[in-house]
Design a protein around this motif. Structure first.
Motif, PDB file in Angstrom:
ATOM      1  N   LEU A 142      -0.154   8.620  -0.641  1.00  0.00           N
ATOM      2  CA  LEU A 142      -0.851   9.147   0.538  1.00  0.00           C
ATOM      3  C   LEU A 142      -0.142  10.402   1.053  1.00  0.00           C
ATOM      4  O   LEU A 142      -0.779  11.335   1.545  1.00  0.00           O
ATOM      5  CB  LEU A 142      -0.934   8.087   1.639  1.00  0.00           C
ATOM      6  CG  LEU A 142      -1.776   6.849   1.307  1.00  0.00           C
ATOM      7  CD1 LEU A 142      -1.770   5.865   2.471  1.00  0.00           C
ATOM      8  CD2 LEU A 142      -3.215   7.227   0.963  1.00  0.00           C
ATOM      9  N   TYR A 143       1.172  10.427   0.910  1.00  0.00           N
ATOM     10  CA  TYR A 143       1.949  11.606   1.309  1.00  0.00           C
ATOM     11  C   TYR A 143       1.565  12.807   0.441  1.00  0.00           C
ATOM     12  O   TYR A 143       1.299  13.906   0.949  1.00  0.00           O
ATOM     13  CB  TYR A 143       3.433  11.278   1.180  1.00  0.00           C
ATOM     14  CG  TYR A 143       4.365  12.440   1.477  1.00  0.00           C
ATOM     15  CD1 TYR A 143       4.627  12.814   2.786  1.00  0.00           C
ATOM     16  CD2 TYR A 143       4.995  13.126   0.440  1.00  0.00           C
ATOM     17  CE1 TYR A 143       5.500  13.866   3.061  1.00  0.00           C
ATOM     18  CE2 TYR A 143       5.863  14.169   0.702  1.00  0.00           C
ATOM     19  CZ  TYR A 143       6.106  14.542   2.021  1.00  0.00           C
ATOM     20  OH  TYR A 143       6.959  15.577   2.299  1.00  0.00           O
ATOM     21  N   LEU A 147      -1.969  12.788   3.594  1.00  0.00           N
ATOM     22  CA  LEU A 147      -2.433  11.831   4.603  1.00  0.00           C
ATOM     23  C   LEU A 147      -1.269  11.185   5.366  1.00  0.00           C
ATOM     24  O   LEU A 147      -1.481  10.328   6.217  1.00  0.00           O
ATOM     25  CB  LEU A 147      -3.304  10.754   3.950  1.00  0.00           C
ATOM     26  CG  LEU A 147      -4.633  11.284   3.406  1.00  0.00           C
ATOM     27  CD1 LEU A 147      -5.353  10.219   2.580  1.00  0.00           C
ATOM     28  CD2 LEU A 147      -5.535  11.757   4.554  1.00  0.00           C
ATOM     29  N   LEU A 192       0.194   8.382   9.924  1.00  0.00           N
ATOM     30  CA  LEU A 192      -0.894   8.349   8.946  1.00  0.00           C
ATOM     31  C   LEU A 192      -2.107   9.017   9.569  1.00  0.00           C
ATOM     32  O   LEU A 192      -2.430   8.766  10.726  1.00  0.00           O
ATOM     33  CB  LEU A 192      -1.224   6.899   8.569  1.00  0.00           C
ATOM     34  CG  LEU A 192      -0.251   6.238   7.602  1.00  0.00           C
ATOM     35  CD1 LEU A 192      -0.568   4.755   7.467  1.00  0.00           C
ATOM     36  CD2 LEU A 192      -0.334   6.916   6.237  1.00  0.00           C
ATOM     37  N   LYS A 193      -2.784   9.816   8.768  1.00  0.00           N
ATOM     38  CA  LYS A 193      -3.868  10.644   9.285  1.00  0.00           C
ATOM     39  C   LYS A 193      -5.188   9.900   9.384  1.00  0.00           C
ATOM     40  O   LYS A 193      -6.167  10.245   8.716  1.00  0.00           O
ATOM     41  CB  LYS A 193      -4.053  11.850   8.364  1.00  0.00           C
ATOM     42  CG  LYS A 193      -3.411  13.086   8.921  1.00  0.00           C
ATOM     43  CD  LYS A 193      -4.008  14.312   8.285  1.00  0.00           C
ATOM     44  CE  LYS A 193      -3.400  15.551   8.872  1.00  0.00           C
ATOM     45  NZ  LYS A 193      -3.614  16.699   8.012  1.00  0.00           N
ATOM     46  N   ASP A 196      -8.523  11.837  10.265  1.00  0.00           N
ATOM     47  CA  ASP A 196      -9.350  12.489   9.248  1.00  0.00           C
ATOM     48  C   ASP A 196     -10.612  11.684   8.954  1.00  0.00           C
ATOM     49  O   ASP A 196     -11.586  12.213   8.434  1.00  0.00           O
ATOM     50  CB  ASP A 196      -8.578  12.596   7.919  1.00  0.00           C
ATOM     51  CG  ASP A 196      -7.768  13.878   7.827  1.00  0.00           C
ATOM     52  OD1 ASP A 196      -7.618  14.539   8.874  1.00  0.00           O
ATOM     53  OD2 ASP A 196      -7.297  14.201   6.719  1.00  0.00           O
ATOM     54  N   PHE A 197     -10.528  10.385   9.226  1.00  0.00           N
ATOM     55  CA  PHE A 197     -11.628   9.492   8.852  1.00  0.00           C
ATOM     56  C   PHE A 197     -12.407   8.995  10.065  1.00  0.00           C
ATOM     57  O   PHE A 197     -13.196   8.074   9.958  1.00  0.00           O
ATOM     58  CB  PHE A 197     -11.070   8.292   8.080  1.00  0.00           C
ATOM     59  CG  PHE A 197     -10.373   8.680   6.802  1.00  0.00           C
ATOM     60  CD1 PHE A 197     -11.068   8.682   5.597  1.00  0.00           C
ATOM     61  CD2 PHE A 197      -9.047   9.086   6.799  1.00  0.00           C
ATOM     62  CE1 PHE A 197     -10.437   9.052   4.421  1.00  0.00           C
ATOM     63  CE2 PHE A 197      -8.410   9.465   5.624  1.00  0.00           C
ATOM     64  CZ  PHE A 197      -9.114   9.448   4.427  1.00  0.00           C
ATOM     65  N   ASP A 419      -3.804   9.727  15.544  1.00  0.00           N
ATOM     66  CA  ASP A 419      -3.169   9.388  14.279  1.00  0.00           C
ATOM     67  C   ASP A 419      -2.238   8.201  14.499  1.00  0.00           C
ATOM     68  O   ASP A 419      -1.735   7.980  15.598  1.00  0.00           O
ATOM     69  CB  ASP A 419      -2.435  10.598  13.703  1.00  0.00           C
ATOM     70  CG  ASP A 419      -3.388  11.484  12.913  1.00  0.00           C
ATOM     71  OD1 ASP A 419      -4.467  10.975  12.525  1.00  0.00           O
ATOM     72  OD2 ASP A 419      -3.076  12.666  12.705  1.00  0.00           O
ATOM     73  N   TRP A 545      -7.335   2.295   5.358  1.00  0.00           N
ATOM     74  CA  TRP A 545      -6.617   2.294   4.070  1.00  0.00           C
ATOM     75  C   TRP A 545      -7.600   2.288   2.907  1.00  0.00           C
ATOM     76  O   TRP A 545      -7.400   2.970   1.905  1.00  0.00           O
ATOM     77  CB  TRP A 545      -5.665   1.088   3.972  1.00  0.00           C
ATOM     78  CG  TRP A 545      -4.289   1.464   4.442  1.00  0.00           C
ATOM     79  CD1 TRP A 545      -3.919   1.691   5.733  1.00  0.00           C
ATOM     80  CD2 TRP A 545      -3.133   1.709   3.632  1.00  0.00           C
ATOM     81  NE1 TRP A 545      -2.586   2.058   5.776  1.00  0.00           N
ATOM     82  CE2 TRP A 545      -2.081   2.072   4.502  1.00  0.00           C
ATOM     83  CE3 TRP A 545      -2.867   1.646   2.261  1.00  0.00           C
ATOM     84  CZ2 TRP A 545      -0.794   2.382   4.049  1.00  0.00           C
ATOM     85  CZ3 TRP A 545      -1.587   1.943   1.808  1.00  0.00           C
ATOM     86  CH2 TRP A 545      -0.564   2.311   2.701  1.00  0.00           C
ATOM     87  N   ALA A 548      -8.779   5.743   2.623  1.00  0.00           N
ATOM     88  CA  ALA A 548      -7.729   6.650   2.147  1.00  0.00           C
ATOM     89  C   ALA A 548      -7.496   6.434   0.653  1.00  0.00           C
ATOM     90  O   ALA A 548      -7.365   7.397  -0.113  1.00  0.00           O
ATOM     91  CB  ALA A 548      -6.452   6.411   2.948  1.00  0.00           C
ATOM     92  N   LYS A 551     -10.211   7.964  -1.235  1.00  0.00           N
ATOM     93  CA  LYS A 551     -10.121   9.417  -1.261  1.00  0.00           C
ATOM     94  C   LYS A 551      -9.146   9.906  -2.330  1.00  0.00           C
ATOM     95  O   LYS A 551      -9.365  10.938  -2.961  1.00  0.00           O
ATOM     96  CB  LYS A 551      -9.673   9.920   0.119  1.00  0.00           C
ATOM     97  CG  LYS A 551      -9.639  11.418   0.181  1.00  0.00           C
ATOM     98  CD  LYS A 551      -9.517  11.954   1.574  1.00  0.00           C
ATOM     99  CE  LYS A 551      -9.516  13.483   1.499  1.00  0.00           C
ATOM    100  NZ  LYS A 551      -8.955  14.086   2.695  1.00  0.00           N
TER     101      LYS A 551
END
Ligand code: ANZ
Ligand code: ZN
Length: 834
Positions: A142-143, A147, A192-193, A196-197, A419, A545, A548, A551
């Protein structure tokens, strides 16, 4: 006749299920797959009644799905990181791992004792490196995808214990151990972003039609989408200004002040030259920032003396306040106030003598003054120049259009969702797999070096994060340049652990978090069951999650849980002694019409029936109850008395009733005589029950299923020996098998059936037996209902006509005359045209 001995039966069948791995889910199965999951427990030490209820419901569904031809995944594990283990370490001087693993062993034995149909081969404990190491790998992915990021953020700092406190360790603004007033400190932390979602998390709710409406609404409010406008207010008579966010641009002509948050940069700047403002800001920072506090707290403001220009008219000036109800981290941290149409603004205006100008009114109320209550209803714009006469929505659009055209504002959307800060300054959690190098900055731990394991040798004798003060653990070389560096000592919020465990249950290879194809073959979870206390964060994080991971191409699942059920609580009566102490129901008794404490004889007060909790001393430990009555009686009671979404009051009478029913069932089985002859009524009752119970279980209407099974048992008891009765007894075993599986296995064996009832198929329904044999025929004269007939289904036309003409009301109505015409619709009606 033999007696049912639950203690030996429970143990016998549990052993057999274990040995045969009856409930092991096969990835390769060709059957349709069904994933039934209950929220995994925190290993606190013992299973409580709430667990028993939750897991019994899931178990009934899982067993039923097996019987209806599904390959069922019904796993169990442990949400094993978290603070209670560290508290135990501090209080009892036991390592968090030792404490946690002992609790897991004890609770696992308790769950086994209840005979749950679980696939223990997939057991997960999130505190083991096999799990959290894979979580670290996902975190790194994720990093990579952008994200995960770091930013400065405030924590609760206990100045006496010199440690960061979790929110739940702050009580009334003070540290739970030290009692010192907690300060806000800024630390660089991991995020954690999730924002964005935000849109997708909101829109996805629409498709979750198997979720309780209230949970969807809670998620929606948490995400908190607000559509409105950002616009600039310029200072009057000096350069500069600030932006406000409003959801009501239509009310701009009703503005009578502006306000900024206490920690707004302008407030901070002005405070440099104003001790009074400094004091006011300090006061604001002390009170809680929870939304509920702000709603109820008295609205207070500090007039900065500055004036701002109204965007529509530079000669119209409004005062600027610093106000305690404006939050810095929402919108722009600044507002314009329209007292007539916002309650907070109205309270504020009344206090500080500011104008209250109505600009929206329902028809006929255009000039009515606003009293103590802000008007937030529909209507048209008034006293608003070019907006006059417009509906609210149209006026909003008109203001935004003009602002955009003139360049002082634009339409925008803001979200309440922030976030997700996942850094915790604690030991008992997943280490965040990064290294801080003076030259290279923040460097990810190479995947080949995962898991980053927690050190075992840690001490809890002083507050703070043991990882931070460990002599060696954090000292490592930079993976990039090999220079001496420091490990990240923050660990992950335990909500991260529970954000993907359902995927790991579905597939748990050694060398990666999960196998995509296998995981996708099981997911989404068709039925998730748990407490409503997780309705917001846990579910939102798991949904995030899933998105993410989608994605970054790890899994293609839209939503993790398509079906969600939130069960009610198990409650019990409470008693309070005159000294304010709670007494357990076992410590009181009735004497002469009073309830008294057994020990002291003092009268006590009967409290409310409440959720079982240690603090109110009204818990009932399932352990001894299971030992006394057996697993089946406990399971049956959990299902029988209340609808599953409602609270279930624990009662001695209830469990005894369940116990009696289990024994009644046994007597039916034990007394089975093979006999001849048909009993049509019983056949019909049986088949209606088969169909009804199946439907109820699918709908999670367990109490309804139980009620139907009681009725069927009654009917069988009353029926005379017949082939039908023998069949009903054999069949009822399969119907109760999901609920009372031990008795069902015992009976299945007693009747000489093949294999295990757990593997048996749900009985087929004969549709012919679902229909009643008798039908009601409407008898009409000239289309008007005059009488009814009860006849056997399929009675021929001529017969119906004869019966209709002989019906008493028809005889009276026709009074001897013959009908002109007779229309017969078999099984439905006879219409006589007179
Ligand atoms: C002027 C106005 C007039 C407003 C009116 C409301 C009614 P939601 O729906 O929660 O998004 N607001 C904006 N930022 C704020 C902050 N940082 N702290 C406190 N309040 C803030 O609320 C948006 C409304 O809350 C905004 O619309 C603003 O007040 C206020 F008749 O603007 B309103
Ligand atoms: Zn380096």
């Amino acid at each position: 006749a033999s007696r049912f001995n639950p203690l030996s039966a429970d143990a016998r069948w549990q052993k057999i299920w274990d040995e045969r791995e009856t409930f092991r889910a096969s990835d390769a199965s060709a059957k349709p797959k069904s994933y039934v999951l209950e929220m995994f427990p925190y290993p606190s030490g013992r299973i409580h009644m709430g667990h028993v209820r939750n897991y019994t419901m899931g178990d009934v569904l899982a067993r039923f799905r097996r019987m209806t031809g599904h390959e069922v995944l019904h796993p169990m594990g442990w949400d094993a990181f978290g603070m209670p283990a560290e508290n135990a370490a501090m209080e009892k001087n036991v390592h968090p791992g030792t404490w946690t693993r002992a609790n897991i062993a004890a609770m696992k034995a308790q769950l086994k004792r209840l005979g749950f149909a679980l696939d223990w081969s997939r057991e997960i404990a999130t505190c083991e490196p096999e799990y959290y190491g894979q979580e670290q790998a996902l975190f790194l992915d994720l990093y990579e995808a952008g994200l995960v990021y770091r930013k400065e953020s405030a924590v609760n700092w206990d100045p006496v214990d010199m440690t960061v406190l979790a929110n739940e360790q702050v009580i009334d603004g003070k540290g739970w151990r030290s009692g010192a007033v907690v300060e806000k400190r800024k630390l660089s932390q991991w995020f954690l972003k999730i924002t964005d979602f935000a849109d997708d998390l909101l829109n996805g709710l629409g498709a979750l039609d198997q979720w309780p409406e209230k949970v969807r609404l809670m998620q929606e409010n948490w995400i908190g989408k607000s559509v409105g406008m950002r616009c600039t207010f310029h200072f009057a008579g000096r350069p500069g200004g600030f932006e406000v966010f409003t959801t009501r641009p239509d009310t701009l002509y009703g503005a009578s002040f502006t306000a900024i948050a206490a920690d707004h940069p302008i407030a901070q700047e002005l405070a440099k030259n104003s001790p009074d403002l400094q004091a006011f800001i300090a006061e604001c920072q002390q009170s809680g920032t929870a939304a509920a506090d702000i709603e109820t707290a008295e609205k207070k403001g500090f007039d900065t003396g500055l004036r701002v220009q109204h965007p529509f008219d530079p000669n119209w000036h409004l005062p600027l306040y610093v106000a305690n109800f404006v939050l810095m981290d929402y919108g722009t941290g600044a507002i314009f106030g329209c007292p007539a149409h916002d309650q907070r603004d109205l309270d504020f205006a009344r206090k500080y003598g500011l104008p209250v100008n109505r600009v929206v009114a329902p028809e006929g109320h255009e000039n009515e003054p606003v009293g103590g209550e802000a008007y937030v209803g529909p209507g048209r714009l008034v006293h608003s120049h070019f907006l006059n006469g417009m509906e609210i929505e149209a006026a909003k659009q008109a203001v935004i259009a003009r602002a955009q055209h003139e360049g002082w504002g634009k339409g925008t959307t803001v979200w309440r969702l922030r976030d997700w800060g996942v850094s915790r300054q604690r030991y008992w959690g997943t280490p965040i797999p990064f290294i801080h190098c003076d030259d290279c900055g923040v460097v990810p731990v190479p995947k080949s070096q995962l898991p980053v394991k927690l050190p075992e040798d840690v001490s809890f004798d002083i507050p703070g994060n043991p990882l931070d003060r460990h002599p060696t653990w954090k000292h490592v070389d930079c993976p990039k340049c090999a220079k001496a560096s420091r490990r990240e000592t923050d660990t992950l919020d335990t909500f991260v652990d529970s954000s993907w465990y359902f995927i790991r249950f579905a597939s748990q290879p050694d060398d990666k978090p999960f196998d995509r194809a296998v995981a996708e073959s099981w997911l989404p979870v068709g039925q998730y069951i748990g407490g409503v206390e997780h309705a917001i964060l846990h579910l939102l994080y798991a949904r995030f999650w899933t998105r993410a991971l989608k994605k970054i191409g790890k899994i293609d699942v839209a939503e993790p849980f398509t079906g969600l059920f939130t069960q009610g609580m198990v409650t019990h009566e409470t008693y309070k002694a005159p000294d304010g102490n709670w007494l357990s129901p076992q410590e009181v008794e009735a004497r002469d019409g009073q309830i008294v404490a057994i020990a002291s004889g003092e009268p006590v007060q009967r409290g409310r029936v409440e959720k079982m909790s240690k603090s109110k001393k009204n818990t009932v430990d399932p352990g001894p109850i299971v030992d006394q009555y057996g697993a089946d009686a406990v399971r049956w009671f959990m299902l029988s008395d209340s609808p599953p979404e409602r609270d279930l009051p624990w009662s001695e009478a209830g469990i005894e009733g369940a116990w009696r029913f289990v024994n009644r069932l046994w007597r039916l089985i034990d007394g089975l005589e093979d006999a001849q002859g048909e009993d049509k009524d019983l056949d019909r009752k049986l088949h209606k029950t088969i169909a009804g119970v199946a439907e109820d279980i699918e709908d999670l209407g367990f109490n309804k299923a139980v009620a139907k099974l009681y009725e069927l048992a009654n009917a069988i008891e009353k029926a005379k020996p017949s082939a039908s009765r023998a069949t009903a007894i054999r069949t009822v075993l399969r119907l109760v098998a999901p609920m009372v599986p031990h008795l069902a296995e015992e009976g299945w064996a007693r009747l000489g059936e093949d294999g295990l009832v757990a593997d048996a198929a749900w009985p087929d329904v004969d549709p012919a037996l679902l229909v009643d044999d008798e039908v009601t025929i409407a008898v009409q004269i000239n289309g008007k209902l005059r009488d009814t007939l009860m006849v056997a289904k399929g009675t021929p036309r001529e017969e119906l006509e004869k019966l209709a003409l002989a019906a008493p009301n028809v005889l009276r109505q026709l009074d001897g005359a013959a009908p002109k015409k007779v229309i017969v619709v078999p099984d439905r009606l006879v219409n006589l045209v007179a």
